[in-house]
Scaffold this motif. Structure first.
Motif, PDB file in Angstrom:
ATOM      1  N   ILE A 140     -39.178  -6.868  20.325  1.00 20.39           N
ATOM      2  CA  ILE A 140     -40.050  -7.319  21.413  1.00 20.39           C
ATOM      3  C   ILE A 140     -41.174  -6.295  21.552  1.00 20.39           C
ATOM      4  N   PHE A 161     -44.671  -5.471  23.902  1.00 24.61           N
ATOM      5  CA  PHE A 161     -45.690  -5.716  24.919  1.00 24.61           C
ATOM      6  C   PHE A 161     -46.953  -5.032  24.409  1.00 24.61           C
ATOM      7  N   ILE A 168     -50.858  -5.184  27.697  1.00 21.70           N
ATOM      8  CA  ILE A 168     -50.674  -6.201  28.734  1.00 21.70           C
ATOM      9  C   ILE A 168     -51.396  -5.830  30.024  1.00 21.70           C
ATOM     10  N   MET A 180     -42.143 -12.071  31.415  1.00 21.80           N
ATOM     11  CA  MET A 180     -43.159 -12.305  30.383  1.00 21.80           C
ATOM     12  C   MET A 180     -42.498 -12.563  29.034  1.00 21.80           C
ATOM     13  N   VAL A 181     -41.309 -11.976  28.846  1.00 26.30           N
ATOM     14  CA  VAL A 181     -40.659 -12.089  27.533  1.00 26.30           C
ATOM     15  C   VAL A 181     -40.220 -13.523  27.248  1.00 26.30           C
ATOM     16  N   ILE A 241     -47.451 -10.788  24.114  1.00 25.74           N
ATOM     17  CA  ILE A 241     -46.032 -10.487  23.939  1.00 25.74           C
ATOM     18  C   ILE A 241     -45.653 -10.980  22.551  1.00 25.74           C
ATOM     19  N   ASN A 279     -46.654 -13.870  18.297  1.00 30.84           N
ATOM     20  CA  ASN A 279     -47.127 -14.076  19.668  1.00 30.84           C
ATOM     21  C   ASN A 279     -46.395 -15.263  20.295  1.00 30.84           C
TER      22      ASN A 279
END
Ligand SMILES: Nc1ncnc2c1ncn2[C@@H]1O[C@H](COP(=O)(O)OP(=O)(O)OP(=O)(O)O)[C@@H](O)[C@H]1O
Ligand SMILES: [Mg+2]
Length: 243
Positions: free
Chosen positions: A5, A7, A10, A49-50, A61, A67
């Motif tokens: 994962i 970020f 952001i 957000m994940v 993300i 994406n």
């Protein structure tokens, strides 16, 4: 190594008020990341957000480098377990139906397979089999949380998001749930993001701890390192409580 994962740059604001900006953070596959920080600093926002429940204003993300904005959202969420504090169970469904929700979608008509999966997960999270036909309102808070965790895990997700999942239970139940979760993690090696207010819990469960304050990362380190070398006054203050 490709992060499980990521970020990337952001930015997120609500009604013009910035919650996070230039937020960069990567989770490796198989990490158990606990997230701790002051109330309102953006932990739940980051978690949501994940699985696409909240969209960033800017940035991306990435899951396994892809994406999530372009992904099929149903598919995305099926691959990500999500357990939160409070009553997130379907109130009109029994324990069995709640846990079977995603396996049913996947197995379609194979009832036996789904039943077996429900039994397996009830056992793993320590739920008595005779609770199968009960409705959420007929369970204790701790039992509801176990059902929530079983439901999140029954979909065999690669990623598990947990937002203060053990908030509302007594110390003994909480300690049992922590031990069970850690065991499940060790068996399945899924990637976990776990938000907590409790530094003891963060240090006990995490392979890495993310300390956040006002949308900013204060430290991201294994528990031992956070304890021995807190990187900022805020991190220092947080670990002082655990020493
Ligand atoms: N839908 C929304 N509309 C407006 N403001 C919001 C919304 N959701 C969150 N916020 C604000 O954004 C900030 C971050 O919220 P978030 O829920 O991510 O915090 P948190 O770190 O999870 O806090 P807590 O530890 O209290 O759960 C807070 O100031 C909150 O009031
Ligand atoms: Mg929150």
């Amino acid at each position: 190594m490709q992060a499980e994962i990521r970020f990337k740059d952001i930015k997120k604001s609500y009604d013009g008020k910035i919650v996070m900006e230039g937020f960069n953070f990567a989770v490796e596959k198989g990490d158990f990341v606990t997230i701790i920080g002051s109330s309102g600093c953006g932990k739940t926002t980051a978690l949501k957000m994940v699985n696409g429940l909240i969209e960033p204003d800017e940035g991306e993300i990435l899951i396994k480098g892809e994406n999530i904005r372009g992904m099929d959202q149903t598919q995305l969420r099926r691959n990500i377990g999500y357990a939160i504090q409070g009553s997130v169970l379907f109130p009109h469904m029994t324990v069995e139906q709640n846990i079977a929700y995603v396996p049913n979608l996947i197995n379609k008509r194979d009832r036996a397979k789904t039943r077996a999966a429900v039994s397996k997960w009830m056992g793993i999270v320590g739920l008595d089999g005779e609770l199968r036909e009960r409705y959420p309102s007929e369970l204790s808070g701790g039992q509801q949380q176990r059902v929530g965790i079983a439901r999140a895990l029954a979909a065999s997700p690669e990623i598990l998001l947990m937002d203060e999942p053990f908030g509302a239970v007594d110390e003994i139940t909480r300690s049992q749930l922590q031990t069970e979760l850690r065991r499940i993690y060790e068996q399945t090696k899924i990637t976990v993001l776990f938000v907590t207010h409790d530094i003891g819990e963060a240090l006990k469960l995490g392979t890495k701890v993310l300390v956040m304050d006002q949308g900013e990362i204060q430290q991201y380190a294994p528990p031992e390192e956070l304890l021995s070398h807190p990187a900022t006054p805020f991190a220092e203050q947080i670990v002082t409580c655990a020493r």
